[in-house]
Design a protein around this motif. Structure first.
Motif, PDB file in Angstrom:
ATOM      1  N   GLY A  41      -5.739  -5.777  -4.693  1.00  0.00           N
ATOM      2  CA  GLY A  41      -5.606  -4.362  -4.357  1.00  0.00           C
ATOM      3  C   GLY A  41      -6.657  -3.919  -3.356  1.00  0.00           C
ATOM      4  N   ALA A  44      -5.605  -5.098   0.063  1.00  0.00           N
ATOM      5  CA  ALA A  44      -4.561  -4.207   0.580  1.00  0.00           C
ATOM      6  C   ALA A  44      -5.160  -2.898   1.081  1.00  0.00           C
ATOM      7  N   GLN A  48      -5.051  -1.268   4.888  1.00  0.00           N
ATOM      8  CA  GLN A  48      -4.601   0.106   5.125  1.00  0.00           C
ATOM      9  C   GLN A  48      -5.522   0.848   6.091  1.00  0.00           C
ATOM     10  N   LEU A  58      -0.405  -5.108  11.174  1.00  0.00           N
ATOM     11  CA  LEU A  58      -0.167  -6.058  10.091  1.00  0.00           C
ATOM     12  C   LEU A  58       0.593  -7.265  10.610  1.00  0.00           C
ATOM     13  N   TYR A  64       3.650  -1.547   6.256  1.00  0.00           N
ATOM     14  CA  TYR A  64       2.481  -0.751   5.862  1.00  0.00           C
ATOM     15  C   TYR A  64       2.661  -0.172   4.460  1.00  0.00           C
ATOM     16  N   GLN A  66       4.459  -1.321   2.106  1.00  0.00           N
ATOM     17  CA  GLN A  66       4.356  -2.427   1.151  1.00  0.00           C
ATOM     18  C   GLN A  66       2.897  -2.620   0.744  1.00  0.00           C
ATOM     19  N   VAL A  67       2.010  -2.617   1.734  1.00  0.00           N
ATOM     20  CA  VAL A  67       0.577  -2.750   1.465  1.00  0.00           C
ATOM     21  C   VAL A  67       0.064  -1.546   0.669  1.00  0.00           C
ATOM     22  N   VAL A  70       1.046  -2.006  -2.927  1.00  0.00           N
ATOM     23  CA  VAL A  70       0.191  -3.004  -3.572  1.00  0.00           C
ATOM     24  C   VAL A  70      -1.144  -2.372  -3.970  1.00  0.00           C
ATOM     25  N   HIS A  71      -1.733  -1.635  -3.039  1.00  0.00           N
ATOM     26  CA  HIS A  71      -3.038  -1.004  -3.292  1.00  0.00           C
ATOM     27  C   HIS A  71      -2.961  -0.030  -4.470  1.00  0.00           C
ATOM     28  N   SER A 131       8.743  -1.055  -1.999  1.00  0.00           N
ATOM     29  CA  SER A 131       7.701  -0.335  -1.249  1.00  0.00           C
ATOM     30  C   SER A 131       7.844   1.163  -1.512  1.00  0.00           C
TER      31      SER A 131
END
Length: 560
Positions: A41, A44, A48, A58, A64, A66-67, A70-71, A131
């Motif tokens: 996390g 990620a 960001q 990326l 973006y 998606q990241v 995740v975070h 996402s």
């Protein structure tokens, strides 16, 4: 550097016991998952802020959002939940007794159910099938496996909470008419609040999002789904915060060699958090037109009530610090501060978290206020607020706890070298978060949106307006990721490399001058009735109104 253990307060050591090895194994299993989530996390999060600075793209077609998902999911839901139940397992074992075989078995079942659910959700996010950010707002739709995974995380947490509740009930049965040890009482309060709060989000997932993602229904009521989510979403903040309060109230006083200022005051603050943390979610929906303003106002009032236990906590903790500082010879108005153990990371990290919580709490009042919320709603100000409260006040406290909890669980010691690295890690974290969060607050006041990448700002000229603040966020985020790497290095050393020995689980005793704790504070039947009544008052009519005014779906039935 020397690998000698740092000094501990020996005067209480004889009163404390070492956790049972079987309970320690269960607790450590939770911490392993928590800190894997911290690394992924955190990575990620770094990606960001680099993307938002406008100087990084990326690779490999990664999205973006998606990241961003995740975070949010890994740090906001997985890291916190696993750490909290790992900590609470150890706390209950030490405070109210070793878990029985059945209780421990339930704990392991809860752990594996949560872990399987985490893996299911994570795979869908990595495949770019989910996402939807950590709030997973409809009409954004994820793969059904993502929703099923989150449902398993919630169910697993219920099983783990049941394990701890059974341990508490056994203690109460064996010790009739005695006051539950403070730490055990606090764990029960947190789990009670968590169970009530998660009913809403579990209902949303099981009866709306899962059938929708599976194609059983063609649409869902968006307003209802958000209302159910936020019946959980704000209480989630207190689920993060109350374990930090456990550490502040019951553990930090022992670390500094002091006593708990007031057992009754601590219990009262926890009861108030339980009562006023769940029926307040509508203050996250102040800009949504589908909810009557009178019900929003009611929940704003209830939200402001949590200021009271926060002020009680501040008074109690700083009274403890001042009394201890004066015992050690501190004179004058503030000289006692110099006597506190600033060289001990077990105190230093949580104390910095306490200080940061002051501006974090002030920002929360802005978020929950009718008029001021209009200015900052859905801006990156809100993100900056979260990073002061949860990512700084709570996480620094969790970090500080890890530095004594892990060696206690693994049979090792916190050495002078690890202690010094922990101090450095705390400073890096506070500095990085300060730079990043301040820039988020300022950019938010200028209108910078949250949840958006650099390319989504609506044009180069608009993006340039906030560019310097985005660069500052990238600098802060980089410092934070360095702090994560340093923390994980310390964690690994404390697990397997520092000298073997005994590190105390520092539970403080209550001051001899504290008044007796009223029995009513442990009357959970009363508090549960009041809690349920508050939730019903705050949500029954708004949800009924939403459902009764829901549009018809294409198949001719209500969307609920």
């Amino acid at each position: 550097m020397s690998e000698q253990p740092i000094e501990v307060n020996e005067s209480f050591r004889s009163k404390l016991k070492k956790i049972d090895a079987r309970d320690a194994k269960l607790s450590m299993a939770h911490l392993y998952v928590a800190f894997i989530a911290l690394f992924l996390g955190g990575l990620a999060g770094l990606l960001q802020v680099l993307v938002r600075s406008g100087s990084f793209e990326l690779p490999w077609g990664i999205n973006y959002y998606q990241v961003l998902t995740v975070h949010g999911v890994l740090l906001g839901l997985i890291l916190t939940t696993f750490f909290i139940f790992g900590f609470q397992t150890a706390a209950m074992s030490v405070a109210v007794g070793t878990l029985s075989s059945n209780q421990r078995r339930l704990g392991w079942i809860g752990f594996w159910v949560m872990t399987i659910g985490t893996a299911m959700a994570a795979v869908m996010v990595l495949l770019n099938e989910a996402s939807v950010l950590y709030t997973f707002y409809a009409p954004l739709q994820a793969h059904w496996i993502f929703y099923a995974g989150l449902a398993l995380v919630v169910v697993g947490s219920w099983i783990a909470a049941l394990s701890e509740a059974l341990r508490w009930m056994k203690w109460r049965k064996d010790h009739p008419k005695q006051t539950t040890p403070l730490l055990g009482f606090m764990v029960v309060c947190n789990n009670l609040m968590w169970f009530i709060a998660t009913i809403g989000v579990a209902t949303e997932v099981l009866f709306q999002l899962l059938p929708w993602s599976l194609g059983f229904v063609d649409r869902v009521d968006i307003l209802l789904s958000r209302t159910l989510f936020w019946s959980f979403g704000h209480a989630l903040v207190y689920f993060w915060l109350l374990p930090a309060y456990m550490i502040w109230y019951a553990i930090v006083p022992q670390i500094i060699g002091g006593r708990i200022f007031s057992d009754a005051l601590a219990r009262l603050s926890f009861i108030m958090f339980v009562l006023f943390s769940v029926p307040v979610g509508l203050h996250h929906q102040l800009t949504e037109p589908g909810v009557d303003g009178s019900w929003k106002f009611l929940q704003v009032v209830l939200t402001m009530m949590v200021v009271i236990p926060s002020l009680l906590t501040a008074f109690s903790l700083f009274a403890t610090f001042e009394l201890r500082g004066r015992e050690l010879g501190g004179k004058g108005i503030f000289a006692w501060l110099k006597k506190l153990p600033w060289h001990d990371v077990r105190f230093f990290a949580p104390f910095i978290g306490m200080l940061v919580f002051i501006p974090g709490g002030a920002g929360g009042i802005v978020n929950a206020s009718y008029q001021m919320n209009q200015l900052i709603h859905n801006t990156i100000w809100v993100t900056g607020h979260f990073h002061l409260t949860v990512a700084t006040a709570v996480m620094l406290t969790f970090f500080g706890a890890t530095y004594w909890l892990v060696p206690h669980l693994t049979g090792r010691t916190l050495t002078k070298e690890m202690n010094k690295l922990g101090i450095i890690q705390t400073i890096l974290w506070a500095l990085g978060m300060g730079i990043m969060s301040i820039s988020m607050h300022v950019a938010g006041l200028m209108g910078a949106p949250r949840r958006s990448s650099f390319s989504d700002y609506g044009g180069a000229e608009i993006a340039k307006t906030w560019l310097s603040y985005q660069i500052a966020q990238a600098v802060g985020g980089t410092l934070l990721f360095i702090a994560i790497i340093l923390f994980l290095y310390i964690f690994i050393k404390l697990c397997w490399a520092t000298p073997k020995g005994h590190e105390e689980f520092p539970i403080a005793l209550v001051s001899d001058h504290a008044q007796e704790t009223p029995a009513i504070l442990e009357n959970f039947k009363l508090w549960i009735v009041i809690l349920v009544a508050l939730v019903l008052i705050a949500y029954t009519y708004p949800i009924y109104d939403i459902i009764s005014n829901a549009p018809l779906g294409s198949k001719g039935y209500k969307l609920w």
